[in-house]
Design an enzyme around this catalytic site. Structure first.
Site, mmCIF file in Angstrom:
data_model
loop_
_atom_site.group_PDB
_atom_site.id
_atom_site.type_symbol
_atom_site.label_atom_id
_atom_site.label_comp_id
_atom_site.label_asym_id
_atom_site.label_seq_id
_atom_site.Cartn_x
_atom_site.Cartn_y
_atom_site.Cartn_z
ATOM 1 C CD GLU A 64 -2.873 -0.812 2.489
ATOM 2 O OE1 GLU A 64 -3.989 -1.146 2.353
ATOM 3 O OE2 GLU A 64 -2.423 -0.471 3.651
ATOM 4 C CD GLU B 82 -5.982 -2.082 13.773
ATOM 5 O OE1 GLU B 82 -4.954 -1.723 13.214
ATOM 6 O OE2 GLU B 82 -5.703 -2.605 15.065
ATOM 7 C CD GLU C 123 -4.648 -4.725 10.497
ATOM 8 O OE1 GLU C 123 -3.884 -4.723 9.628
ATOM 9 O OE2 GLU C 123 -4.563 -5.042 11.460
ATOM 10 N NE ARG D 269 -6.477 -9.970 17.192
ATOM 11 C CZ ARG D 269 -5.840 -8.716 17.667
ATOM 12 N NH1 ARG D 269 -6.372 -8.180 18.676
ATOM 13 N NH2 ARG D 269 -5.048 -8.286 16.900
#
Length: 737
Positions: A237, A312, A326, A330
């Protein structure tokens, strides 16, 4: 399409009942609702602080717990905290905590009908979640399909793009040919960020500034990703040069409801890993908070998400735009800061959602109360580039937990931090009614967090928390790099300013040591209790007794001084100690010491009283003395004679060869595993040329030649474990015979 960040002061929301909510969160009493449904007994498929954290909530809900452990963790705190415990295998994670079939078998053997994965290890493994389901076990987390969709960062980018969530320009394809990746990097434009498509925690991430460094960076990232996550595919990226890392806590239930619990700023990082997080993010508008929260909810809904998750975002501080980075499927390491501002137990929410219950709050009902910080306390060597450290916790005294201060830990005094797992010792979490109030509490708590026995980042965290830019909330992911000289106290002015406190610490330590000896080492002489000072030379049974002491300072943040602090301590008949430097560089001080236990003292210096704590242990042929006084912590060494050296036997130390290494020797920067040897013994090398690759705690480190010459004594092989500071090889100017 991108949303814009408006950098304006936040209007603090105040809600009643914060203390009640926080007390409930931290309470160990049973919940009125109990823990019925599918989750009647839970196996925690993790270790350390997160295993202890999950077990605490389960205990409050009346749910029995099962721990799993490797041979390295047989006596660990999380094992003792559980009702039952099952051995998984040897210390390496792939043979224990990553052994999915062994974990499922442990649940079936103990009758646990649910598994909580914690974070890391198998927490984001869709295959593990699917295996639990196939065996009739409840996986306390999202559905396997969502883990699979969001766990593959390339696939998740495509899904997010279709859902209208803003994306960073980059290559997210399945084809991994290195020449193709290089071509895509050229299209994107340097600098670029290489990142594994699976996993997290900064493992395998590489920032590449130049095309000529791209191939080596890809190969290194692939190795680290494979070691950490078992999958070595990468994405490339555009690297945002001045980013903030802001993430949103989301929660969904199995009835299609999804809400967000506001955002966290996680911009303070080293090695791409967070070390201080806070909630909510400072210096953002209510409009930005709403927009980024809505984007996170959209991301979760796009994959049919339920349970705890974190979306995020990377925020470009130059353009004001934010982009999806991302989704972590969890519970995050930093979830406690969110718990503190919303007053809810997120592990309890996970359990209730796994039971099929609806979310306990709607979006409109979620409070935003005050401000919270989390500081991650690691065993690591800060001056060596934050390399992980190993060793024994000879002294471990966290700050006491209260309604507004939490310590999440998985260790106790006497435990060993090994090379096999993450080096995090504890998480310090504080809450205040405002950011300033919370920051004051963070600083105070860090200054009272006592660890001795191995290098830690506590002093560095204090420097971070006290930096003027951080106090103003002016953070981005380059903060540590930008202010490195300030934070590592390497400037002449900083070192000069600390010398006075270091000298005072040595004086107080000397007086307290003498007091401790005076009290604890008394002998019987003519039926009278007299100090060993009077019974052994060089002290005399006269009006005064004098003792000479030497301290070698060991600075936690580097810049260690080779100078010895030589002190003279005179014991006076009134019970006080007169301490002065041998060279007379500063006036002597009269110190009165009251002993309050094995480690604690109350000292009076010229009418000013303060509490002092001392810790002692012997290691590597030295006595180690740690002192905490006020906001200061100092570490001193005293060299022992050979017959006085009861070295710490629980952690092998460097060999005598490593302690007296010749010129050109290259020492192991950390205890770890040799992953790859790149050259043969006798090979010609140039300065900075890679010679071998080491790995510890899932982090790769390339060992390079310190100068041009010929490699000699290179005996290490791939798969071999080496200890910190052991000699790996030597580079000599002339070719060996």
């Amino acid at each position: 399409m991108a949303s814009r960040l408006l950098l304006l002061p936040r209007r603090r929301s105040r809600h009643g009942g914060a203390s009640l909510l926080l007390a409930r969160l931290l309470s160990s009493s049973s919940s009125e609702a109990g823990g019925g449904g599918a989750v009647e007994k839970v196996l925690v498929a993790n270790r350390g602080e997160i295993a202890c954290r999950v077990m605490r909530t389960a205990r409050r809900l009346g749910i029995p717990t099962v721990a799993v452990y490797s041979d390295a963790d047989r006596g660990a705190l999380h094992v003792r905290a559980a009702d039952e415990a099952v051995r998984l295998g040897p210390p390496p994670a792939r043979e224990s905590y990553l052994n999915a079939s062994a974990i499922v078998d442990a649940a079936l053997r103990t009758g646990a009908k649910a598994i909580h994965p914690g974070y890391g290890f198998l927490s984001e493994s869709a295959d593990f979640a699917q295996l639990c389901k196939a065996e009739g076990l409840t996986f306390i987390g999202p559905p396997p399909s969502a883990i699979r969709d969001m766990g593959d960062k390339s696939a998740s980018k495509r899904i997010m793009g279709a859902a209208g969530v803003p994306l960073v320009p980059g290559y997210h394809g399945a084809e991994q040919d290195i020449e193709l990746l290089k071509l895509e990097a050229n299209k994107i434009g340097y600098p670029v960020l290489i990142k594994p498509t699976h996993g997290g925690g900064g493992k395998g991430m590489r920032i590449v500034q130049r095309p000529e460094d791209f191939v080596d960076s890809v190969l290194s990232a692939q190795r680290e990703a494979a070691a950490s996550f078992g999958i070595n595919t990468l994405l490339v990226e555009k690297y945002i040069t001045q980013p903030r890392h802001i993430e949103v806590q989301i929660f969904g239930d199995q009835h299609g409801n999804v809400i967000h619990l506001y955002e966290r700023d996680c911009s303070l990082q080293r090695r791409h890993q967070k070390i201080i997080e806070e909630a909510p993010a400072p210096n953002v508008t209510a409009q930005f908070r709403s927009h980024i929260g809505e984007a996170a909810v959209s991301a979760a809904k796009a994959v049919g998400y339920y349970s705890a998750g974190t979306v995020e975002f990377i925020v470009d501080t130059l353009s004001g735009e934010f982009y999806f980075m991302e989704m972590n499927t969890r519970l995050q390491v930093e979830h406690p800061v969110t718990e503190m501002i919303v007053g809810q137990d997120l592990v309890e929410w996970q359990i209730r959602i796994a039971n099929g219950e609806c979310l306990p709050l709607s979006q409109e009902q979620v409070p935003l109360n005050g401000h919270a910080f989390e500081a991650r306390i690691y065993a690591e060597n800060v001056p060596r580039g934050f390399l992980p450290a190993t060793g024994t916790l000879h002294h471990y005294r966290p700050v006491p937990s209260t309604a507004t201060v939490r310590v999440e830990t998985g260790v106790e005094e006497g435990d060993t931090v090994s090379m096999h797992y993450d080096p995090m010792i504890a998480k310090l979490v504080v809450w205040g009614e405002s950011r300033n109030a919370a920051l004051v509490k963070l600083k105070n708590s860090l200054s009272n967090f006592q660890i001795a026995g191995l290098p830690t980042n506590v002093g560095f965290l204090q420097e971070l928390a006290g930096h003027s830019a951080f106090e103003k909330g002016l953070v981005d992911t380059h903060f540590i790099e930008r202010y490195q000289n300030d934070l590592l106290s390497t400037s002449t002015q900083a070192l000069s300013g600390s010398h006075e406190a270091e000298e005072l610490g040595a004086i107080l330590a000397a007086a307290c040591i003498c007091k401790k000896d005076h009290v604890s080492s008394e002998v019987s002489l003519h039926d009278k209790k007299l100090s060993m000072w009077y019974a052994h030379p060089p002290f005399r049974m006269h009006h005064f007794a004098k003792r000479l002491m030497e301290f070698e300072l060991d600075r936690e943040l580097g810049g260690s001084s080779d100078d010895l602090l030589k002190l003279s301590v005179t014991y006076r008949s009134d019970g006080t100690y007169f301490v002065e430097t041998e060279d007379g560089s500063s006036p002597g001080l009269d110190v009165k010491v009251d002993s309050r236990g094995d480690h604690d003292f109350r000292v009076d210096v010229g009418g000013l009283q303060t509490d002092v704590t001392l810790a002692f242990y012997s290691k590597d042929n030295c006595n180690h003395i740690h002192i905490w006084h006020g906001k200061h912590h100092h570490h001193y060494r005293q060299t022992l004679r050979a017959e006085q050296s009861p070295d710490d036997s629980s952690q092998p130390s460097a060999s005598s060869e490593a302690r007296s290494h010749p010129k050109g020797s290259v020492l192991a920067p950390m205890a770890g595993l040799v992953v790859k040897v790149l050259l043969k013994d006798g090979a010609r090398v140039e300065e900075g040329q890679p010679v071998m690759v080491m790995e510890a705690m899932k982090m790769e480190h390339v060992v390079k030649a310190p100068c041009a010459g010929y490699v000699e004594g290179l005996k290490a092989t791939a798969g071999q474990q080496v200890f910190d500071s052991s000699v790996l090889f030597t580079v000599k100017e002339n070719k060996p015979n």
